[in-house]
Motif scaffolding. Structure first.
Motif: not given
Length: 708
Positions: A155-179
């Protein structure tokens, strides 16, 4: 040391008060190449987007199922390892952790506040403390436990729940620009205030070679990067390859960071590999390199008409465990105590003030003379006077009779005041300085004159404006003319004057990495006085070629000793114990690896037979039977004569060999050519002699030894 002397700041002009024309362009006389950071401040800026939280292919089975940690998970593991190391090696350094592309609405509130939407401050940029690291360690321990629990290899590895809960990824359309990311980094550095002085770096970890709005935001990102550089912040990048996609820095990052484009934009190594190498590099290089002195350098004219400021650094110094502190335990609280030294009289036990103490030296039997020559005023007899030099002139009666001349004795024979000792030690050369006396060719330098650790000097612009320009002109002139300077040095206020040579060193750049390998400056090599030189032992090279073949087999493959490979095992063992106590962990001594232990298997494989032959030659050499006794016992060297040996064969036939002394057995074996290689116990020696006698050979002799 070169990596810390390289500049982290932009070129800045300076107002030079020296007008020296040596034919060099002004634009290359830049003081930034001499700037030196004694403290290190690192901000980890980690991309927490969805792709960074996708497990990477550490292991892939036949079915193509990916097993492994995500890049963000690996980056946080590396952060913990670096912080654990810096608690010991760089306690005054600062480390901060900033995650970006995190959904602020779903993430729990951070104890360290927030910079802007889309970011999460795991640790503020401040001095490292064990308590803050413990929080991140506990978080990663939970994540590693979850990762280890996924033991299904199909079975493929899944990201640990504790990391997803504490640092949830933002939707791709809202990602920050480099500046925006760079601005968040600047906020953290500016919030740290004046505590962050020294080498300031951002470790940027991302797998996006085309960040959101990469075309529109090129100019703003480039502007913010320029502001960061002007503030003294440099950016170290760790670009990570995605599964099936190689990171191409030419698309965006090389332009923003003002780096030259490469042929295909790809790096020869992955960012996670570079981060792993960085951990071991920081362990070695974080030994504090403090400024040893800051004094004037004088040259030109009769008395040094030109004076500039220089700072000296020690390139080699022993890394010690550090001084422990005396503390007092009061329940859960720990109080540091202050130490106080009080001198008391050995005769009366009364406390003595500093004014009552002085320095005295022993000079043979004179040190035992009673102190009757320095009588206090109330102890002097009538007629005793002092001359203009302060010597006591005793009257005739005390000198032994009438008609004899007065007895004159020195008032102070062994005692000196602090001012006198300071004058004798410094030869009244004030203040501490380095004064160049002249220049000479390197042909006059001898390797044996280098008897102490050298210093490395840089210009100090804070002392004298224009020091960098003048120092650079002096350095380049010495390099161009192939000369070094002969100087008189008094480095510290408490040190004695010494002669030294200032050997110039040209700056070298690493062509592959673009960094600085060797900084420009002078090595200050202290020369010995005639009293420090000893003649070498006679015939010191008599037997140097005897082990030539053996030594050739045991040489380093690289041809030189590389100190970075061999950390001090005693120091490492001590630091591991401190870390275990600080982080409330168990310390397993069996898991400690001592890299300084010899590789016996490789040694015996390379030169085992040669070592056996060498040892046998020593055992069989007639010179090895001579025993040099203690010279103070006034006994002579005893040589073995075969006729003066114990009757070993008779003892063998009578079965009484064990009653003989070990030395008698060894002497017999030596004379009769019996090899005792590897035999140190008496039982083994008797066995070797018995085997020899069993073959029907042997000799007899008496018990006396012949002296000469």
């Amino acid at each position: 040391m070169s990596s810390y002397m390289s500049s982290s700041f932009p070129a800045s002009g300076f107002n030079s008060q020296w007008d020296i024309d040596v034919g060099y362009d002004d634009d290359v006389l830049d003081q930034s190449e001499y700037q030196y950071a004694a403290r290190d401040h690192i901000l980890f800026c980690i991309d927490a987007s969805q792709s960074m939280q996708t497990p990477a292919a550490d292991v892939e089975n036949e079915a193509g199922v990916i097993r492994g940690k995500s890049p963000m998970h690996q980056a946080l593991d590396a952060v913990v390892k670096i912080e654990r190391t810096k608690v010991i090696t760089g306690p005054n350094d600062s480390v901060g952790v900033l995650l970006y592309n995190v959904d602020s609405a779903k993430a729990p509130l951070s104890d360290n506040g927030s910079v802007r939407d889309g970011t999460y401050v795991v640790q503020s940029l401040r001095t490292i403390s064990a308590e803050e690291i413990k929080r991140l360690i506990k978080l990663l321990e939970q994540a590693n436990d979850e990762y280890a629990a996924e033991d299904d290899e199909d079975a493929p590895t899944t990201e640990p729940t504790v990391l997803r809960d504490n640092f949830p990824a933002i939707p791709a359309k809202d990602e920050l620009n480099t500046a925006g990311v760079f601005q968040a980094c600047m906020y953290l550095f500016r919030d740290a205030g004046n505590r962050v002085t020294g080498n300031k770096r951002v470790f940027l970890i991302t797998d996006q070679d085309e960040p959101p709005g990469s075309e529109v935001n090129r100019s703003p990102a480039r502007t913010v990067f320029t502001d960061m550089t002007a503030y003294g912040v440099s950016i170290n990048t760790f670009f990570i390859n995605r599964p099936g996609h190689v990171f191409n820095a030419n698309k965006f990052w090389n332009d923003i960071l003002q780096r030259p484009e490469t042929s295909d934009g790809s790096s020869s190594s992955d960012g996670m590999e570079d981060l792993t190498d960085l951990i071991s590099e920081l362990v070695v290089r974080q030994a504090p390199k403090r400024k040893q002195f800051s004094i004037p350098l004088k040259f030109g004219g009769r008395d040094g008409d030109i004076e500039i400021g220089i700072a000296g650094y020690a390139l080699i110094s022993e890394q010690k465990k550090g001084a422990s502190k005396m503390v007092r335990m009061r329940g859960q609280a720990v109080e540091e105590v202050q130490t106080k030294t009080i001198y008391t009289s050995a005769e009366t036990g009364a406390d003595l003030s500093p004014e009552e103490l002085t320095s005295a030296y022993e000079l043979g039997a004179e040190a035992k003379i009673e102190n009757v020559l320095e009588l206090e005023k109330w102890e002097r007899r009538d007629g005793d006077e002092e001359d203009e030099d302060g010597d006591v002139v005793m009257d005739r009666g005390s000198a032994g009779g009438a008609g004899e001349p007065p007895k004159r004795v020195a008032k102070t024979r062994l005692k000196f005041t602090d001012e006198q000792i300071r004058s004798y030690k410094t030869l009244d050369i004030e203040p501490p300085q380095i004064k160049i006396l002249g220049f000479q060719s390197p042909d006059y330098l001898v390797m044996t004159d280098n008897i102490k650790h050298s210093y490395f000097i840089y210009p100090d612009e804070l002392t004298y404006t224009g020091s960098t320009r003048t120092f650079t002109a002096l350095l380049r002139s010495c390099l161009k003319l192939n000369r070094h300077a002969l100087a008189l040095c008094r480095i510290r206020a408490s040190s004695s004057p010494e002669f030294a040579v200032l050997v110039p060193q040209e700056e070298t750049i690493n062509k592959r990495e673009g960094g600085q390998d060797d900084p420009p400056g002078f090595h200050v090599i202290i020369l010995p006085f005639v009293d420090d030189i000893r003649d070498p032992p006679k015939k010191m090279t008599y037997n140097l070629t005897a082990m030539e073949k053996l030594m050739r087999r045991l040489r380093f493959k690289s041809g030189k000793y590389i100190s970075d490979v061999y950390p001090n095992p005693a120091l490492q063992y001590h630091q591991r114990q401190l870390q275990a106590l600080a982080f409330e962990e168990d310390f397993d001594t069996e898991e400690f690896e001592d890299k300084a232990l010899p590789k016996y298997a490789g040694i015996h494989k390379a030169a085992g037979q040669l070592m056996k032959d060498w040892k046998k030659l020593i055992d069989d050499d007639e010179r090895a039977v001579e025993n040099v006794l203690n010279p103070s016992s006034k006994r002579h060297v005893v040589a073995i004569d075969p006729a003066d040996l114990q009757d070993i064969p008779s003892s063998y036939r009578n079965g009484t060999l064990e009653k003989l002394k070990v030395q008698e057995l060894r002497d017999y074996a030596k004379v009769n050519g019996i090899s005792l290689s590897g035999r140190t116990k008496k039982v083994d020696i008797i066995e070797a002699i018995a085997d020899h006698l069993a073959k029907g050979t042997g000799s007899t002799g008496s018990k006396k030894s012949k002296h000469y």
